[in-house]
Design a protein around this motif. Sequence first.
Motif, PDB file in Angstrom:
ATOM      1  N   GLU A 186      -4.830  -0.005   6.350  1.00  0.00           N
ATOM      2  CA  GLU A 186      -4.957  -0.473   4.970  1.00  0.00           C
ATOM      3  C   GLU A 186      -4.501  -1.922   4.848  1.00  0.00           C
ATOM      4  OE1 GLU A 186      -6.295   1.123   2.312  1.00  0.00           O
ATOM      5  OE2 GLU A 186      -6.913   2.584   3.838  1.00  0.00           O
ATOM      6  N   HIS A 206       0.853  -1.191   0.000  1.00  0.00           N
ATOM      7  CA  HIS A 206       0.000   0.000   0.000  1.00  0.00           C
ATOM      8  C   HIS A 206       0.886   1.237   0.000  1.00  0.00           C
ATOM      9  CE1 HIS A 206      -3.686  -2.264   0.708  1.00  0.00           C
ATOM     10  NE2 HIS A 206      -3.087  -2.904   1.689  1.00  0.00           N
ATOM     11  N   SER A 249      -6.894  -5.146   3.614  1.00  0.00           N
ATOM     12  CA  SER A 249      -6.555  -5.957   2.446  1.00  0.00           C
ATOM     13  C   SER A 249      -6.216  -7.398   2.801  1.00  0.00           C
ATOM     14  CB  SER A 249      -5.367  -5.332   1.709  1.00  0.00           C
ATOM     15  OG  SER A 249      -4.189  -5.404   2.508  1.00  0.00           O
TER      16      SER A 249
END
Length: 480
Positions: free
Chosen positions: A176, A5, A180
């Motif tokens: 994040e 990310h 994910s």
Amino acid sequence: MSVVHQLSSGWLLDHLAFINNIDYQLCQHEPTSGNTVHISSPRCGSSNATSTSSIELSAKSMTSEPATKPGINERKRNEALLQKYTFRTELFHVTKPYVTMADCMEFQQGNKIEAQQDGSIKLEKQKHIKGKDSISAVRKKGKRVIPFNQGELDAMEYHTKIRGLILDGTTQLVQEGLKSGFLYSVSEKLDNGNKAITMGLDNCGLAELCDMAKQLSLVNENELDTVQLIEADISVPEQDVFSRITQNSSNFTKMIILMGEKYLLPPKSSFLLSDLSCMQPLLNYGKKYDVIVIDPPWPNKSVKRSKRYNYLSSWQIKQIPVPELAAPNCLVVTWVTNRQKHLQFVKDELYPYWSVETLTEWHWVKITRCGEFVFPLDSPHKKPYEGLVLGRIQGKTVLPLRNPEMKVLPIPDHKLIVSVPCTLHSHKPPLTEVLKDYIMPDAECLELFARNLQPGWTSWGNEVLKFQHIDYFITPEIRN
């Protein structure tokens, strides 16, 4: 891709994926069929060979025999020659912090620390003894005043300045990663803690080999090629890797045997195994580098006690010939520990000595697979982050800029590189992908004091092959 990310605060990296995306594959055995002429296969032969051309050439070589194509079994045998290696997953198995907040609380409860206005602290250490009746009795409190030294005061001030940036940026990237699935919550842990990994490879002796090289007979540089090319999996003489650049110029992984130990060389990689006293072959190589990453062996009390590696003084670090190796506008990146003495030395002495203008500092933040800091952010002992100082070579030069018409982005301030650290000492995360927007696409890259190799990079150090040792890799599959 090692970048999982990317946000405005920085990057969440997958170090393990970066290593395994190098695609370590080797040719293990010769074909056994008597009717097949051996053609170098991908990952083990000429860079001009492809899997398609290999099959076609093999078929053409049999035209004098009955006109039959290679059978399915024969083709499978040839394809099975490609042995894939992957880096050991357990070396990135960090599922809980090295030190927890509870550990810090326990220390603080056993040691009452009171800050004084004069920059000192009053330490009241609580001591316990067991009486004959097994009841703990409290001894008299021992009180002593311990002044902070200037380095400790500077470290606390620096931490206060960057603490919010570290916390906020890491929190955003971790969130994040949890969304994910790259990271997982504490409730999803698969075990009760970190696995203890004992590789038994600390005695590979690469640094000792460098010392041994000084005792070998001198080689006339005029009679020695600047570069030795690795065209096949071979055993190489020690003198060769000390006295010239070793280069795998093919698109495929190679293996070399040095002092009986096997090491994997990534495609398009070059290295010199030597110490600071034997850097001339690197200078003779003739390349000027657009990126130079440096991870100096900084001195500290822990290193001096453990004798894990030889460290260099500030004066010795200044003797590294960075100006001679750097191309115009070269980006110089230096790893620093959390000692403010080292940070200030790089910014105030080292970079000016090399004619490098300091641009900014970045921070490597180490987390667990659950997204926790490996050390509490405010730990008085160790911090969960390390620093990088970025700068560019300044001054006049007769050399032209590489691709002057191409523009790169300016280096941003205080970016974070967040990753799960390798459990091997000083195995730093790769910078290739996080730097790509700030350097030319065809940039020549050099790592000094390296312990591993990267495709497209030249690496130098007295342990430059350490983490390329084949025992750090496993062979989970045979490609067919």
